[in-house]
Scaffold this active site. Sequence first.
Site, mmCIF file in Angstrom:
data_model
loop_
_atom_site.group_PDB
_atom_site.id
_atom_site.type_symbol
_atom_site.label_atom_id
_atom_site.label_comp_id
_atom_site.label_asym_id
_atom_site.label_seq_id
_atom_site.Cartn_x
_atom_site.Cartn_y
_atom_site.Cartn_z
ATOM 1 N N GLY A 80 8.084 42.592 14.604
ATOM 2 C CA GLY A 80 9.434 43.106 14.714
ATOM 3 C C GLY A 80 10.064 43.411 13.370
ATOM 4 C CE1 TYR A 144 8.511 47.786 6.547
ATOM 5 C CE2 TYR A 144 6.900 48.984 5.235
ATOM 6 C CZ TYR A 144 7.200 48.187 6.313
ATOM 7 O OH TYR A 144 6.205 47.778 7.156
#
Length: 276
Positions: A80, A144
């Site tokens: 996730g 990220y």
Amino acid sequence: MSDLTVSPIRFGRILLTGAAGHLGREMRPRLKACCDRLRLSDREPMAPAADGEEVIVADLADRAAVLALLEGVDAVVHLGGVSTEQSWERIAAANIHGAVNLYEAARRHGVRRIVFASSNHVTGFYRQDQVISPRDPARPDGFYGLSKAFGEDLAQLYWDRFGLETVSVRIGSAFAAPKDRRMLATWMSFDDTERLFMAALTAPVVGHSIVYGLSDNATAWWDNTPARHLGYRPQDSSEVFRAEVEARQPVLDREDPAVIHQGGAFVRTGPFFEEA
């Protein structure tokens, strides 16, 4: 799914986060084969629960929801979170706060092991003419990659402080087939992804281990020797796709940072902030 990849070790309940994503959807039936109950979680809609499944919509940034999500769980495959270069605010909510929520909930509920979907973008600013290992320093190629480096450090803290084991998998390119010449080095088949996740779940002792997620490709920038104790032995290779990929992408711009660096296009994407 190959019968050879199914471990004889079974879990009572495994939690799969990010179950609505492309890799989560692919791993869903494969993980179900090794546990009595598979709990599936995402903030997006998912297919209804089949026999032996539990579907729970939850936001990783919601601490109370994540605490409830981890109750009765033996192990977690944590896919996730935000998986592309987006605004810092979105990445921080899911990949920083969400990761802390997950690890703290796992600690409180006595979860034995987490397989954490890290990313090759933790080291995306190494060059494509370098071969690196999990022991080399991080060189994130954006927010990220930075968030995944944080996740690995968080896993190390929870191992050192609380004895919660994690295998951080720096996933390369997990797709049905490589899409471009970069993926000839980074590709990991779905079957090899299953093999790696099962090795990470069932290896006797892992502490906090870091491994790159790739198949047995002829071209590779990552040396997984420090993670051989996991028992992961990839069986597939991108080489069977080479002629097709090189015909589709015959010329590369040697001055393009995406061609120079291992992170590909991520090295020239972002960083992004939301408008005030």
